[in-house]
Write a protein that holds these residues in place. Structure first.
Motif, PDB file in Angstrom:
ATOM      1  N   VAL A  14       0.307  -0.512   0.169  1.00  0.00           N
ATOM      2  CA  VAL A  14       0.210  -0.169   0.478  1.00  0.00           C
ATOM      3  C   VAL A  14       1.266   1.054  -0.724  1.00  0.00           C
ATOM      4  CG1 VAL A  14      -2.159   1.494   1.012  1.00  0.00           C
ATOM      5  CG2 VAL A  14      -1.398  -1.489   1.451  1.00  0.00           C
ATOM      6  N   LEU A  15       1.176   1.763  -1.451  1.00  0.00           N
ATOM      7  CA  LEU A  15       2.097   3.147  -1.005  1.00  0.00           C
ATOM      8  C   LEU A  15       1.469   4.105  -2.455  1.00  0.00           C
ATOM      9  CD1 LEU A  15       5.488   0.839  -1.980  1.00  0.00           C
ATOM     10  CD2 LEU A  15       4.454   2.444   0.051  1.00  0.00           C
ATOM     11  N   PRO A  16       1.439   4.965  -1.549  1.00  0.00           N
ATOM     12  CA  PRO A  16       1.522   5.380  -0.573  1.00  0.00           C
ATOM     13  C   PRO A  16       0.521   5.562   0.114  1.00  0.00           C
ATOM     14  CG  PRO A  16       0.711   7.610  -1.877  1.00  0.00           C
ATOM     15  CD  PRO A  16       0.277   6.260  -3.125  1.00  0.00           C
ATOM     16  N   SER A  17       1.666   5.616   1.908  1.00  0.00           N
ATOM     17  CA  SER A  17       0.792   4.689   3.178  1.00  0.00           C
ATOM     18  C   SER A  17      -0.051   6.377   3.202  1.00  0.00           C
ATOM     19  CB  SER A  17       1.930   4.785   3.876  1.00  0.00           C
ATOM     20  OG  SER A  17       2.502   5.396   3.889  1.00  0.00           O
ATOM     21  N   PRO A  18      -1.431   6.065   3.428  1.00  0.00           N
ATOM     22  CA  PRO A  18      -2.435   6.913   3.875  1.00  0.00           C
ATOM     23  C   PRO A  18      -1.643   7.478   4.961  1.00  0.00           C
ATOM     24  CG  PRO A  18      -3.368   4.393   4.190  1.00  0.00           C
ATOM     25  CD  PRO A  18      -2.060   4.409   4.265  1.00  0.00           C
ATOM     26  N   LEU A  19      -2.499   9.341   5.014  1.00  0.00           N
ATOM     27  CA  LEU A  19      -2.335  10.183   6.058  1.00  0.00           C
ATOM     28  C   LEU A  19      -3.567  10.465   6.708  1.00  0.00           C
ATOM     29  CD1 LEU A  19       0.012  11.894   6.810  1.00  0.00           C
ATOM     30  CD2 LEU A  19      -1.199  13.709   5.219  1.00  0.00           C
ATOM     31  N   GLN A  20      -3.525  10.245   8.383  1.00  0.00           N
ATOM     32  CA  GLN A  20      -4.859   9.847   9.079  1.00  0.00           C
ATOM     33  C   GLN A  20      -4.758  11.213  10.176  1.00  0.00           C
ATOM     34  OE1 GLN A  20      -5.554   6.604  10.924  1.00  0.00           O
ATOM     35  NE2 GLN A  20      -6.283   7.559  12.631  1.00  0.00           N
ATOM     36  N   PRO A  21      -5.223  11.824  10.158  1.00  0.00           N
ATOM     37  CA  PRO A  21      -5.634  13.823  10.397  1.00  0.00           C
ATOM     38  C   PRO A  21      -5.921  13.199  11.754  1.00  0.00           C
ATOM     39  CG  PRO A  21      -7.017  13.891   9.249  1.00  0.00           C
ATOM     40  CD  PRO A  21      -6.177  12.233   9.075  1.00  0.00           C
ATOM     41  N   VAL A  22      -5.906  13.311  13.326  1.00  0.00           N
ATOM     42  CA  VAL A  22      -5.631  12.954  14.547  1.00  0.00           C
ATOM     43  C   VAL A  22      -6.343  14.270  15.685  1.00  0.00           C
ATOM     44  CG1 VAL A  22      -4.934  12.030  16.355  1.00  0.00           C
ATOM     45  CG2 VAL A  22      -4.202  10.860  14.983  1.00  0.00           C
ATOM     46  N   ASP A  40       2.527   1.703   8.968  1.00  0.00           N
ATOM     47  CA  ASP A  40       2.378   0.494   9.142  1.00  0.00           C
ATOM     48  C   ASP A  40       1.516  -0.407   8.660  1.00  0.00           C
ATOM     49  OD1 ASP A  40       0.129   2.103  10.346  1.00  0.00           O
ATOM     50  OD2 ASP A  40      -0.538   1.095  11.312  1.00  0.00           O
ATOM     51  N   LEU A  41       0.968   0.233   7.387  1.00  0.00           N
ATOM     52  CA  LEU A  41      -0.199  -0.193   6.488  1.00  0.00           C
ATOM     53  C   LEU A  41       0.008  -0.435   5.596  1.00  0.00           C
ATOM     54  CD1 LEU A  41      -3.116   1.871   7.686  1.00  0.00           C
ATOM     55  CD2 LEU A  41      -2.972  -0.457   8.437  1.00  0.00           C
ATOM     56  N   ILE A  42       1.476  -0.500   4.777  1.00  0.00           N
ATOM     57  CA  ILE A  42       1.749  -0.883   3.474  1.00  0.00           C
ATOM     58  C   ILE A  42       1.740  -2.121   3.508  1.00  0.00           C
ATOM     59  CG2 ILE A  42       4.097  -0.690   2.452  1.00  0.00           C
ATOM     60  CD1 ILE A  42       5.263   1.682   4.001  1.00  0.00           C
ATOM     61  N   LEU A  46       5.561  -7.392   6.240  1.00  0.00           N
ATOM     62  CA  LEU A  46       6.496  -5.951   6.415  1.00  0.00           C
ATOM     63  C   LEU A  46       6.450  -4.343   6.043  1.00  0.00           C
ATOM     64  CD1 LEU A  46       6.747  -8.566   3.942  1.00  0.00           C
ATOM     65  CD2 LEU A  46       9.400  -7.159   3.193  1.00  0.00           C
ATOM     66  N   PRO A  47       5.904  -3.638   7.741  1.00  0.00           N
ATOM     67  CA  PRO A  47       5.389  -3.171   7.417  1.00  0.00           C
ATOM     68  C   PRO A  47       6.144  -1.783   7.700  1.00  0.00           C
ATOM     69  CG  PRO A  47       4.982  -4.076   9.618  1.00  0.00           C
ATOM     70  CD  PRO A  47       5.957  -4.512   8.798  1.00  0.00           C
ATOM     71  N   GLY A  48       5.624  -0.662   7.027  1.00  0.00           N
ATOM     72  CA  GLY A  48       6.522   0.452   8.022  1.00  0.00           C
ATOM     73  C   GLY A  48       8.408   0.945   7.221  1.00  0.00           C
ATOM     74  N   ASN A  49       8.495   1.173   8.313  1.00  0.00           N
ATOM     75  CA  ASN A  49      10.130   1.008   7.421  1.00  0.00           C
ATOM     76  C   ASN A  49      10.914  -0.283   7.044  1.00  0.00           C
ATOM     77  OD1 ASN A  49      10.226   0.740   9.760  1.00  0.00           O
ATOM     78  ND2 ASN A  49      12.046   2.164  10.760  1.00  0.00           N
ATOM     79  N   LYS A  50      10.421  -1.370   8.239  1.00  0.00           N
ATOM     80  CA  LYS A  50      10.911  -2.575   6.935  1.00  0.00           C
ATOM     81  C   LYS A  50      10.146  -2.376   5.865  1.00  0.00           C
ATOM     82  CE  LYS A  50      11.380  -2.800  11.654  1.00  0.00           C
ATOM     83  NZ  LYS A  50      12.602  -2.288  11.959  1.00  0.00           N
ATOM     84  N   TRP A  51       9.230  -2.492   5.317  1.00  0.00           N
ATOM     85  CA  TRP A  51       8.991  -2.759   3.406  1.00  0.00           C
ATOM     86  C   TRP A  51      10.270  -0.767   2.714  1.00  0.00           C
ATOM     87  CZ3 TRP A  51       7.052  -5.349   0.382  1.00  0.00           C
ATOM     88  CH2 TRP A  51       6.812  -4.213  -1.135  1.00  0.00           C
ATOM     89  N   VAL A 292       5.457   9.390  12.617  1.00  0.00           N
ATOM     90  CA  VAL A 292       5.504   8.223  11.176  1.00  0.00           C
ATOM     91  C   VAL A 292       5.571   7.239  11.909  1.00  0.00           C
ATOM     92  CG1 VAL A 292       6.828   6.987   9.762  1.00  0.00           C
ATOM     93  CG2 VAL A 292       7.166   9.677   9.903  1.00  0.00           C
ATOM     94  N   VAL A 293       3.877   6.010  11.707  1.00  0.00           N
ATOM     95  CA  VAL A 293       3.772   5.264  12.359  1.00  0.00           C
ATOM     96  C   VAL A 293       5.032   3.511  12.302  1.00  0.00           C
ATOM     97  CG1 VAL A 293       1.917   3.557  13.327  1.00  0.00           C
ATOM     98  CG2 VAL A 293       1.749   5.815  13.062  1.00  0.00           C
ATOM     99  N   THR A 294       6.205   4.123  12.583  1.00  0.00           N
ATOM    100  CA  THR A 294       6.813   2.952  11.911  1.00  0.00           C
ATOM    101  C   THR A 294       6.742   1.554  11.372  1.00  0.00           C
ATOM    102  OG1 THR A 294       8.238   3.421  12.869  1.00  0.00           O
ATOM    103  CG2 THR A 294       8.969   4.327  11.981  1.00  0.00           C
ATOM    104  N   GLY A 295       5.750   0.991  12.501  1.00  0.00           N
ATOM    105  CA  GLY A 295       5.407  -0.632  13.239  1.00  0.00           C
ATOM    106  C   GLY A 295       4.096  -0.472  13.921  1.00  0.00           C
ATOM    107  N   ARG A 296       3.932  -1.815  14.380  1.00  0.00           N
ATOM    108  CA  ARG A 296       2.457  -2.424  14.815  1.00  0.00           C
ATOM    109  C   ARG A 296       2.425  -3.266  16.050  1.00  0.00           C
ATOM    110  NH1 ARG A 296       1.974  -4.982  10.015  1.00  0.00           N
ATOM    111  NH2 ARG A 296       1.927  -6.634  10.185  1.00  0.00           N
ATOM    112  N   PRO A 297       1.699  -3.186  16.640  1.00  0.00           N
ATOM    113  CA  PRO A 297       2.052  -4.191  18.201  1.00  0.00           C
ATOM    114  C   PRO A 297       1.998  -5.875  17.204  1.00  0.00           C
ATOM    115  CG  PRO A 297      -0.181  -2.340  18.687  1.00  0.00           C
ATOM    116  CD  PRO A 297       0.717  -2.412  17.342  1.00  0.00           C
TER     117      PRO A 297
END
Length: 305
Positions: A14-22, A40-42, A46-51, A292-297
């Motif tokens: 999933v590129l570009p990854s989404p941008l989410q307002p909070v 984290d949604l890529i 292989l999420p985030g900066n790992k991809w 940048v959300v680079t990963g997830r639980p």
């Protein structure tokens, strides 16, 4: 064994990854707008900066076995093993801590093994010296020809891969913040941003020489320093993989407020640091900050690298 670069597009990132307002009053009351860059949604494995860091390294490996390094809860090892399974190449993980060899595998290492990664546990002095050519040659001698990817996946190729993260964020924020372990993501992110934007790294280590690492990676990747970036080391919870009840409470609170579970070593530390910085007036009113959300639980919330 294939000698061609793997086709990563078939993994459908999933590129570009989404941008989410909070909407969060801890920022809003200081006139700061927070948005999350959902790397984290890529890809689920292989999420985030790992991809972003692995993709150019895997293309360069061209189907050869990949040998890399990490701790017992390494997200980098986990992602490398998953990539090997998905794309059909061999993987070897050099794991810090020979005392772990006779213990049951934790969920992260068990996942690596299930994905076909060969795990080799080494003592901590050997692990610290892994950059020494003689030590590396000793590790490689048992496995034949391999493509070596450093700890955390951070090298010149990784920094080049992370420039796309910066390009995706051009015009979206005044400042882009990322949690830092080995520095590769910050090195590339800063290079990809527009000149008017600033990148901020929040280290998960206490002290150290991370700034030197970022500068070294930029020199290797781009031939010179690149982009406007800085590090803020004030907000820590101890050593590399350490968390505290206070950090877990912050992560739980963030999930309750926004419905987003956060990885508690990197992402929670980043968001906590940004909250504190906003409270100290570090961002002028009207600033948009992208985190940048680079990963997830995953299997273990205290995962490292």
């Amino acid at each position: 064994m294939t000698s061609e670069a793997p086709d990563l597009s078939r993994l459908q990132p999933v590129l570009p990854s989404p941008l989410q307002p909070v909407e969060d009053e801890r920022f809003a009351r200081h006139g700061v707008r927070l948005v999350l860059k959902r790397d984290d949604l890529i890809h689920p494995d292989l999420p985030g900066n790992k991809w972003r860091k692995l993709a150019p390294n895997l293309r360069a490996a061209a189907g050869r076995t990949v040998l890399t390094f990490g701790g017992a809860y390494s997200n980098h090892l986990r992602a490398t093993a998953a990539a090997g399974r998905l794309l059909g190449f061999g993987t070897i993980g050099i794991v810090r801590g020979d005392e772990l060899a006779d213990r049951p595998l934790n969920p992260v290492l068990a996942g690596c093994a299930a994905d076909g990664m060969t795990l080799r546990f080494v003592d901590r002095s050997t692990y610290r010296a892994k950059g020494d050519p003689a030590v590396l040659e000793g590790l490689l001698s048992a496995y034949g020809e391999c493509c070596v990817v450093p700890e955390g996946g951070s090298n010149a190729l990784a920094a080049q891969g992370c420039t796309e993260l910066g390009r995706e964020l051009r015009g979206a924020a005044d400042m882009v913040a990322v949690a830092c372990g080995t520095g590769g993501t910050l090195a590339g992110l800063a290079a990809g941003l527009a000149p008017s934007q600033r990148a901020l790294g929040v280290p998960v280590l206490r002290g150290g020489f991370l700034g030197d690492a970022v500068r070294g990676l930029q020199e290797a990747a781009f031939g010179a320093p690149a982009g406007n970036w800085s590090l803020d080391e004030r907000f820590h919870f101890g050593g590399f993989a350490r968390t505290t009840p206070a950090l877990h409470a912050f992560a739980d609170d963030f999930e309750r407020r926004h419905g987003l579970p956060v990885e508690r070593l990197y992402v929670a530390k980043l968001l906590y640091g940004l909250t504190e910085l906003a409270g100290e007036g570090a961002f002028p009113s009207g600033t948009t900050v992208a985190a940048v959300v680079t990963g997830r639980p995953q299997e273990a919330s205290d995962s490292s690298r």
